[in-house]
Design a protein around this motif. Structure first.
Motif, PDB file in Angstrom:
ATOM      1  N   VAL A   1       0.856  -1.182   0.000  1.00 59.18           N
ATOM      2  CA  VAL A   1       0.000   0.000   0.000  1.00 59.18           C
ATOM      3  C   VAL A   1       0.892   1.231   0.000  1.00 59.18           C
ATOM      4  CG1 VAL A   1      -1.733   1.293   1.277  1.00 59.18           C
ATOM      5  CG2 VAL A   1      -1.815  -1.203   1.233  1.00 59.18           C
ATOM      6  N   TYR A   2       0.623   2.117  -0.936  1.00 56.34           N
ATOM      7  CA  TYR A   2       1.385   3.360  -0.996  1.00 56.34           C
ATOM      8  C   TYR A   2       0.672   4.422  -0.174  1.00 56.34           C
ATOM      9  CZ  TYR A   2       3.363   7.689  -2.612  1.00 56.34           C
ATOM     10  OH  TYR A   2       3.940   8.922  -2.645  1.00 56.34           O
ATOM     11  N   ARG A   3       1.389   5.047   0.724  1.00 56.53           N
ATOM     12  CA  ARG A   3       0.840   6.128   1.532  1.00 56.53           C
ATOM     13  C   ARG A   3       1.716   7.366   1.328  1.00 56.53           C
ATOM     14  NH1 ARG A   3      -0.205   1.596   4.691  1.00 56.53           N
ATOM     15  NH2 ARG A   3      -2.392   1.420   5.247  1.00 56.53           N
ATOM     16  N   PRO A   4       1.101   8.452   0.848  1.00 53.22           N
ATOM     17  CA  PRO A   4       1.883   9.681   0.665  1.00 53.22           C
ATOM     18  C   PRO A   4       2.507  10.121   1.988  1.00 53.22           C
ATOM     19  CG  PRO A   4      -0.297   9.893  -0.293  1.00 53.22           C
ATOM     20  CD  PRO A   4      -0.286   8.618   0.492  1.00 53.22           C
ATOM     21  N   SER A   5       3.680  10.703   1.901  1.00 54.45           N
ATOM     22  CA  SER A   5       4.359  11.168   3.104  1.00 54.45           C
ATOM     23  C   SER A   5       4.797  12.611   2.924  1.00 54.45           C
ATOM     24  CB  SER A   5       5.585  10.300   3.388  1.00 54.45           C
ATOM     25  OG  SER A   5       6.499  10.405   2.335  1.00 54.45           O
ATOM     26  N   PHE A   6       4.934  13.304   4.050  1.00 54.10           N
ATOM     27  CA  PHE A   6       5.473  14.652   3.979  1.00 54.10           C
ATOM     28  C   PHE A   6       6.474  14.841   5.094  1.00 54.10           C
ATOM     29  CE2 PHE A   6       2.023  15.512   6.930  1.00 54.10           C
ATOM     30  CZ  PHE A   6       2.525  16.477   7.773  1.00 54.10           C
ATOM     31  N   VAL A   7       7.379  15.750   4.850  1.00 55.56           N
ATOM     32  CA  VAL A   7       8.388  16.125   5.837  1.00 55.56           C
ATOM     33  C   VAL A   7       8.231  17.605   6.080  1.00 55.56           C
ATOM     34  CG1 VAL A   7      10.868  16.353   6.275  1.00 55.56           C
ATOM     35  CG2 VAL A   7       9.990  14.300   5.140  1.00 55.56           C
ATOM     36  N   GLY A   8       8.154  17.981   7.346  1.00 58.88           N
ATOM     37  CA  GLY A   8       7.993  19.380   7.700  1.00 58.88           C
ATOM     38  C   GLY A   8       9.267  19.949   8.299  1.00 58.88           C
ATOM     39  N   GLY A   9       9.516  21.208   8.017  1.00 61.75           N
ATOM     40  CA  GLY A   9      10.671  21.877   8.580  1.00 61.75           C
ATOM     41  C   GLY A   9      11.315  22.796   7.566  1.00 61.75           C
ATOM     42  N   ASN A  10      12.331  23.517   8.022  1.00 61.87           N
ATOM     43  CA  ASN A  10      12.983  24.513   7.182  1.00 61.87           C
ATOM     44  C   ASN A  10      14.480  24.292   7.016  1.00 61.87           C
ATOM     45  OD1 ASN A  10      10.501  25.881   7.068  1.00 61.87           O
ATOM     46  ND2 ASN A  10      10.963  26.987   8.945  1.00 61.87           N
ATOM     47  N   GLY A  11      15.016  23.301   7.655  1.00 56.46           N
ATOM     48  CA  GLY A  11      16.464  23.130   7.667  1.00 56.46           C
ATOM     49  C   GLY A  11      17.050  22.721   6.332  1.00 56.46           C
ATOM     50  N   PRO A  12      17.976  23.528   5.798  1.00 60.38           N
ATOM     51  CA  PRO A  12      18.570  23.196   4.508  1.00 60.38           C
ATOM     52  C   PRO A  12      19.544  22.014   4.570  1.00 60.38           C
ATOM     53  CG  PRO A  12      19.518  25.222   5.361  1.00 60.38           C
ATOM     54  CD  PRO A  12      18.423  24.823   6.300  1.00 60.38           C
ATOM     55  N   CYS A  13      20.135  21.759   5.715  1.00 60.33           N
ATOM     56  CA  CYS A  13      21.149  20.698   5.801  1.00 60.33           C
ATOM     57  C   CYS A  13      20.555  19.321   6.060  1.00 60.33           C
ATOM     58  CB  CYS A  13      22.153  21.017   6.899  1.00 60.33           C
ATOM     59  SG  CYS A  13      23.107  22.509   6.550  1.00 60.33           S
TER      60      CYS A  13
ATOM     61  N   GLU B   1       5.706  15.560  -0.126  1.00 59.09           N
ATOM     62  CA  GLU B   1       5.354  16.947   0.171  1.00 59.09           C
ATOM     63  C   GLU B   1       6.343  17.520   1.179  1.00 59.09           C
ATOM     64  OE1 GLU B   1       1.677  19.114   2.513  1.00 59.09           O
ATOM     65  OE2 GLU B   1       1.183  17.597   1.018  1.00 59.09           O
ATOM     66  N   ARG B   2       6.730  18.758   0.937  1.00 58.78           N
ATOM     67  CA  ARG B   2       7.543  19.503   1.899  1.00 58.78           C
ATOM     68  C   ARG B   2       6.645  20.537   2.537  1.00 58.78           C
ATOM     69  NH1 ARG B   2      10.293  24.753   1.257  1.00 58.78           N
ATOM     70  NH2 ARG B   2      11.217  25.089   3.283  1.00 58.78           N
ATOM     71  N   ASN B   3       6.590  20.529   3.858  1.00 64.09           N
ATOM     72  CA  ASN B   3       5.767  21.475   4.581  1.00 64.09           C
ATOM     73  C   ASN B   3       6.675  22.406   5.382  1.00 64.09           C
ATOM     74  OD1 ASN B   3       3.921  21.783   7.440  1.00 64.09           O
ATOM     75  ND2 ASN B   3       3.061  22.398   5.500  1.00 64.09           N
ATOM     76  N   ALA B   4       6.868  23.609   4.861  1.00 62.98           N
ATOM     77  CA  ALA B   4       7.670  24.616   5.563  1.00 62.98           C
ATOM     78  C   ALA B   4       6.817  25.246   6.661  1.00 62.98           C
ATOM     79  CB  ALA B   4       8.137  25.686   4.585  1.00 62.98           C
ATOM     80  N   VAL B   5       7.472  25.841   7.633  1.00 64.60           N
ATOM     81  CA  VAL B   5       6.736  26.443   8.742  1.00 64.60           C
ATOM     82  C   VAL B   5       7.217  27.869   9.006  1.00 64.60           C
ATOM     83  CG1 VAL B   5       6.091  24.289   9.867  1.00 64.60           C
ATOM     84  CG2 VAL B   5       8.287  25.303  10.392  1.00 64.60           C
TER      85      VAL B   5
END
Length: 121
Positions: free
Chosen positions: A5-17, A29-33
Motif C-alpha cells: 500500500v502506498y501512503r503519501p508522506s510529507f516532511v515538515g521543517g525549514n532546515g537546509p542541511c 510533500e515539503r511542509n515549511a513552517v
C-alpha cells in the motif's frame, strides 16, 4: 500476497542541511513552517538543486506552508494590536498580517514563491 500500500508522506521543517535532503529522499510533500515568501522561495530553490535520491521514483514534490496569521478589518486595527508596528514589517518577520483589503495580494505572493497550499494556525 497483497500488493504493498502506498501512503503519501510529507516532511515538515525549514532546515537546509537535514530537512531538505530528507524531503528529496522520502517525501511527496515539503511542509515549511512560519516563513515569509522570500525565504520560502530561497529554500525551494535549494530543494530544486539537490540531487535526486528518491526511493520511490521521480514524482514532483508538493510545496506547502504552515504558518500563523493575524486577520484584521483594516491597517489601523493591525497597528493598534501590534502597538504601532506596520503590517509590512511584521510580514517581513514571517507573521502574515492580513487586512481585508490585501488577503488576495498576500496569498498571491505566497503562490508566486511556490507555495501550493497554505495552512493557517
Amino acid at each position: 500476497m497483497r500488493p504493498p500500500v502506498y501512503r503519501p508522506s510529507f516532511v515538515g521543517g525549514n532546515g537546509p542541511c537535514r530537512t531538505l535532503p530528507l524531503v528529496v529522499r522520502f517525501a511527496d510533500e515539503r511542509n515549511a513552517v512560519f516563513l515569509n515568501a522570500a525565504r520560502f522561495a530561497e529554500l525551494s530553490a535549494e530543494l530544486d538543486g539537490l540531487p535526486t535520491q528518491r526511493s520511490r521514483g521521480p514524482s514532483p514534490i508538493r510545496r506547502t506552508l504552515m504558518t500563523r496569521a493575524f486577520y484584521s478589518r483594516d491597517a489601523a486595527e493591525v497597528e493598534a494590536v501590534f502597538r504601532g508596528r506596520d503590517r509590512r514589517e511584521l510580514r517581513d518577520e514571517g507573521l502574515p498580517v492580513w487586512a481585508t483589503d490585501d488577503v488576495a495580494e498576500q496569498l498571491g505572493r505566497l503562490e508566486e514563491a511556490g507555495v501550493e497550499r497554505v495552512m493557517l494556525q
